[in-house]
Scaffold this motif. Structure first.
Motif, mmCIF file in Angstrom:
data_model
loop_
_atom_site.group_PDB
_atom_site.id
_atom_site.type_symbol
_atom_site.label_atom_id
_atom_site.label_comp_id
_atom_site.label_asym_id
_atom_site.label_seq_id
_atom_site.Cartn_x
_atom_site.Cartn_y
_atom_site.Cartn_z
ATOM 1 N N VAL A 113 4.660 -6.406 -5.268
ATOM 2 C CA VAL A 113 5.803 -6.005 -4.445
ATOM 3 C C VAL A 113 6.478 -7.239 -3.869
ATOM 4 C CG1 VAL A 113 6.553 -4.635 -2.460
ATOM 5 C CG2 VAL A 113 4.623 -3.858 -3.842
ATOM 6 N N ASN A 114 7.793 -7.334 -4.032
ATOM 7 C CA ASN A 114 8.571 -8.392 -3.400
ATOM 8 C C ASN A 114 9.014 -7.935 -2.015
ATOM 9 O OD1 ASN A 114 8.350 -10.258 -5.428
ATOM 10 N ND2 ASN A 114 10.392 -9.890 -6.295
ATOM 11 N N VAL A 115 8.672 -8.722 -1.007
ATOM 12 C CA VAL A 115 9.091 -8.466 0.366
ATOM 13 C C VAL A 115 10.234 -9.424 0.669
ATOM 14 C CG1 VAL A 115 8.390 -8.446 2.790
ATOM 15 C CG2 VAL A 115 6.761 -7.768 1.008
ATOM 16 N N ASP A 124 7.871 -12.425 10.491
ATOM 17 C CA ASP A 124 6.695 -11.866 9.830
ATOM 18 C C ASP A 124 6.929 -10.396 9.510
ATOM 19 O OD1 ASP A 124 5.532 -14.302 10.248
ATOM 20 O OD2 ASP A 124 3.718 -13.510 11.190
ATOM 21 N N ASP A 125 6.254 -9.932 8.468
ATOM 22 C CA ASP A 125 6.273 -8.503 8.144
ATOM 23 C C ASP A 125 4.894 -8.133 7.613
ATOM 24 O OD1 ASP A 125 7.605 -5.921 7.775
ATOM 25 O OD2 ASP A 125 7.326 -6.300 5.631
ATOM 26 N N VAL A 126 4.469 -6.921 7.919
ATOM 27 C CA VAL A 126 3.190 -6.420 7.410
ATOM 28 C C VAL A 126 3.488 -5.338 6.374
ATOM 29 C CG1 VAL A 126 0.995 -5.323 7.960
ATOM 30 C CG2 VAL A 126 2.027 -6.913 9.584
ATOM 31 N N LEU A 127 3.171 -5.634 5.126
ATOM 32 C CA LEU A 127 3.356 -4.661 4.045
ATOM 33 C C LEU A 127 2.201 -3.675 4.083
ATOM 34 C CD1 LEU A 127 4.962 -3.828 1.471
ATOM 35 C CD2 LEU A 127 3.379 -5.290 0.184
ATOM 36 N N LEU A 128 2.510 -2.394 4.282
ATOM 37 C CA LEU A 128 1.497 -1.339 4.343
ATOM 38 C C LEU A 128 1.529 -0.527 3.059
ATOM 39 C CD1 LEU A 128 2.153 -0.013 7.979
ATOM 40 C CD2 LEU A 128 0.423 -1.660 7.255
ATOM 41 N N GLY A 129 0.378 -0.368 2.423
ATOM 42 C CA GLY A 129 0.284 0.447 1.218
ATOM 43 C C GLY A 129 -0.421 1.762 1.508
ATOM 44 N N SER A 184 -8.400 13.901 -9.799
ATOM 45 C CA SER A 184 -7.323 13.628 -10.749
ATOM 46 C C SER A 184 -6.050 14.369 -10.362
ATOM 47 C CB SER A 184 -7.756 14.019 -12.164
ATOM 48 O OG SER A 184 -8.051 15.413 -12.218
ATOM 49 N N GLY A 185 -4.937 13.886 -10.868
ATOM 50 C CA GLY A 185 -3.641 14.476 -10.574
ATOM 51 C C GLY A 185 -2.616 13.386 -10.312
ATOM 52 N N VAL A 186 -1.549 13.733 -9.617
ATOM 53 C CA VAL A 186 -0.469 12.783 -9.343
ATOM 54 C C VAL A 186 -0.655 12.170 -7.962
ATOM 55 C CG1 VAL A 186 2.018 12.471 -9.090
ATOM 56 C CG2 VAL A 186 1.135 14.019 -10.847
ATOM 57 N N TYR A 187 -0.718 10.846 -7.913
ATOM 58 C CA TYR A 187 -0.801 10.099 -6.657
ATOM 59 C C TYR A 187 0.575 9.502 -6.354
ATOM 60 C CZ TYR A 187 -5.924 10.222 -6.669
ATOM 61 O OH TYR A 187 -7.245 10.631 -6.647
ATOM 62 N N THR A 188 0.985 9.586 -5.111
ATOM 63 C CA THR A 188 2.224 8.955 -4.675
ATOM 64 C C THR A 188 1.869 7.730 -3.842
ATOM 65 O OG1 THR A 188 3.412 11.066 -4.627
ATOM 66 C CG2 THR A 188 4.388 9.229 -3.412
ATOM 67 N N PHE A 189 2.220 6.561 -4.347
ATOM 68 C CA PHE A 189 1.983 5.309 -3.629
ATOM 69 C C PHE A 189 3.261 4.919 -2.900
ATOM 70 C CE2 PHE A 189 -1.274 5.294 -6.833
ATOM 71 C CZ PHE A 189 -2.348 4.665 -6.226
ATOM 72 N N THR A 190 3.144 4.630 -1.618
ATOM 73 C CA THR A 190 4.300 4.219 -0.831
ATOM 74 C C THR A 190 3.994 2.906 -0.127
ATOM 75 O OG1 THR A 190 3.590 5.486 1.110
ATOM 76 C CG2 THR A 190 5.038 6.599 -0.459
ATOM 77 N N PHE A 191 5.046 2.113 0.047
ATOM 78 C CA PHE A 191 4.950 0.859 0.784
ATOM 79 C C PHE A 191 5.946 0.921 1.926
ATOM 80 C CE2 PHE A 191 3.562 0.090 -3.513
ATOM 81 C CZ PHE A 191 2.391 -0.629 -3.329
ATOM 82 N N GLY A 192 5.408 0.797 3.156
ATOM 83 C CA GLY A 192 6.253 0.968 4.324
ATOM 84 C C GLY A 192 6.234 2.402 4.811
ATOM 85 N N VAL A 193 6.987 2.663 5.875
ATOM 86 C CA VAL A 193 7.062 3.980 6.498
ATOM 87 C C VAL A 193 8.481 4.515 6.350
ATOM 88 C CG1 VAL A 193 6.806 5.257 8.666
ATOM 89 C CG2 VAL A 193 5.232 3.389 8.117
ATOM 90 N N GLY A 200 16.169 -0.411 9.261
ATOM 91 C CA GLY A 200 16.181 -1.724 8.636
ATOM 92 C C GLY A 200 14.843 -2.211 8.117
ATOM 93 N N MET A 201 13.839 -1.337 8.087
ATOM 94 C CA MET A 201 12.527 -1.723 7.575
ATOM 95 C C MET A 201 12.407 -1.338 6.098
ATOM 96 S SD MET A 201 11.448 -3.145 10.250
ATOM 97 C CE MET A 201 9.770 -3.535 9.778
ATOM 98 N N GLY A 202 11.519 -2.030 5.383
ATOM 99 C CA GLY A 202 11.385 -1.783 3.960
ATOM 100 C C GLY A 202 10.633 -0.502 3.652
ATOM 101 N N TYR A 203 10.993 0.103 2.531
ATOM 102 C CA TYR A 203 10.275 1.295 2.060
ATOM 103 C C TYR A 203 10.550 1.478 0.570
ATOM 104 C CZ TYR A 203 8.712 6.081 1.424
ATOM 105 O OH TYR A 203 8.064 7.210 0.976
ATOM 106 N N VAL A 204 9.478 1.788 -0.185
ATOM 107 C CA VAL A 204 9.619 2.109 -1.601
ATOM 108 C C VAL A 204 8.419 2.935 -2.007
ATOM 109 C CG1 VAL A 204 8.410 0.027 -2.421
ATOM 110 C CG2 VAL A 204 10.149 1.121 -3.877
ATOM 111 N N GLU A 205 8.592 3.788 -3.012
ATOM 112 C CA GLU A 205 7.469 4.621 -3.455
ATOM 113 C C GLU A 205 7.410 4.679 -4.969
ATOM 114 O OE1 GLU A 205 8.822 9.220 -3.486
ATOM 115 O OE2 GLU A 205 8.602 8.358 -1.471
ATOM 116 N N HIS A 206 6.222 5.054 -5.472
ATOM 117 C CA HIS A 206 5.991 5.120 -6.921
ATOM 118 C C HIS A 206 4.891 6.132 -7.176
ATOM 119 C CE1 HIS A 206 4.088 3.715 -10.744
ATOM 120 N NE2 HIS A 206 5.344 3.602 -11.098
ATOM 121 N N ARG A 207 5.022 6.922 -8.246
ATOM 122 C CA ARG A 207 4.040 7.954 -8.568
ATOM 123 C C ARG A 207 3.234 7.546 -9.798
ATOM 124 N NH1 ARG A 207 8.325 10.690 -6.373
ATOM 125 N NH2 ARG A 207 7.792 12.254 -4.778
ATOM 126 N N VAL A 208 1.951 7.912 -9.755
ATOM 127 C CA VAL A 208 1.035 7.615 -10.852
ATOM 128 C C VAL A 208 0.281 8.884 -11.219
ATOM 129 C CG1 VAL A 208 -1.004 6.313 -11.563
ATOM 130 C CG2 VAL A 208 0.747 5.211 -10.169
#
Length: 211
Positions: A113-115, A124-129, A184-193, A200-208
């Motif tokens: 992930v690019n911050v 500073d920023d804290v990337l939360l997964g 097993s199943g679909v997991y949703t990974f998110t970064f940020g809240v 103005g804070m970062g957020y992005v999500e991805h499903r696996v």
């Protein structure tokens, strides 16, 4: 008085219960049955079923941020390594895998992930997964879990790359009998809240998808 993590019926009344309800509870040794006072909404961001004033991980900054996923799983992921890890754990006579065993296994998924600091000041920023597992909020499965985080210092206009990967145990769930198994199943990974993104804070999500 109720410290159960998961939501559900409770043997204790809430502090805002009326005196009549408390009296009935003392007489019968359990919740009234005619009201909702004997219900636990769940605890922490993993299980709380109500609406929080501010969600877990919400925070602001003197700068603004953008998150971009530059590398992530693109295909369906097999949970066979998780099943093998659990089988070895049972063979070792353990209920939870040892750190040595977890340390010798390859990550099941990995994120790059690019911050990016889009503001005018260095900060500073804290990337939360976080991850939302299959069946979140049902049958004892948590609503979400925090699986990784990293603090970075980023100059104004610059980007810092962060690599995070969840543990194999993040793809497991303990059932009512106490047995841990692959989920097993679909997991949703998110970064940020998500709620902080409008500020103005970062957020992005991805499903696996997993099998």
């Amino acid at each position: 008085s109720d410290f159960n993590m998961r939501p559900g019926p409770s043997a204790f009344v809430r502090p805002d219960c009326t005196e009549d309800c408390k009296l009935t509870t003392r007489m019968h040794g359990g919740p009234c049955g005619s009201c909702l006072f004997g219900t636990n909404p769940g605890r922490t961001h993993r299980f709380f079923s109500g609406r929080p004033i501010l969600p877990f991980g919400f925070g602001l900054s003197y700068s603004t941020w953008r998150y971009d996923i530059v590398a992530a799983p693109v295909n369906t992921v097999s949970l066979d390594p998780v099943r093998s890890m659990l089988a070895q754990t049972r063979q070792d006579g353990r209920t939870f895998p040892s750190l040595d065993l977890l340390g010798t296994t390859e990550p099941l998924v990995q994120y790059s992930v690019n911050v990016t600091n889009t503001g005018s000041v260095d900060a500073d920023d804290v990337l939360l997964g976080f991850l939302k597992p299959p069946g979140a909020g049902q049958n004892g499965v948590p609503l979400q879990s925090l699986w990784g985080f990293e603090r970075v210092h980023v100059k104004s206009g610059a980007s810092v790359n962060v690599i995070l990967y969840p543990s194999l145990t993040d793809f497991t769930h303990v059932d009512k009998t106490g047995k841990r198994g692959a989920l097993s199943g679909v997991y949703t990974f998110t970064f940020g809240v998500h709620e902080a993104a409008a500020h103005g804070m970062g957020y992005v999500e991805h499903r696996v998808s997993t099998t």
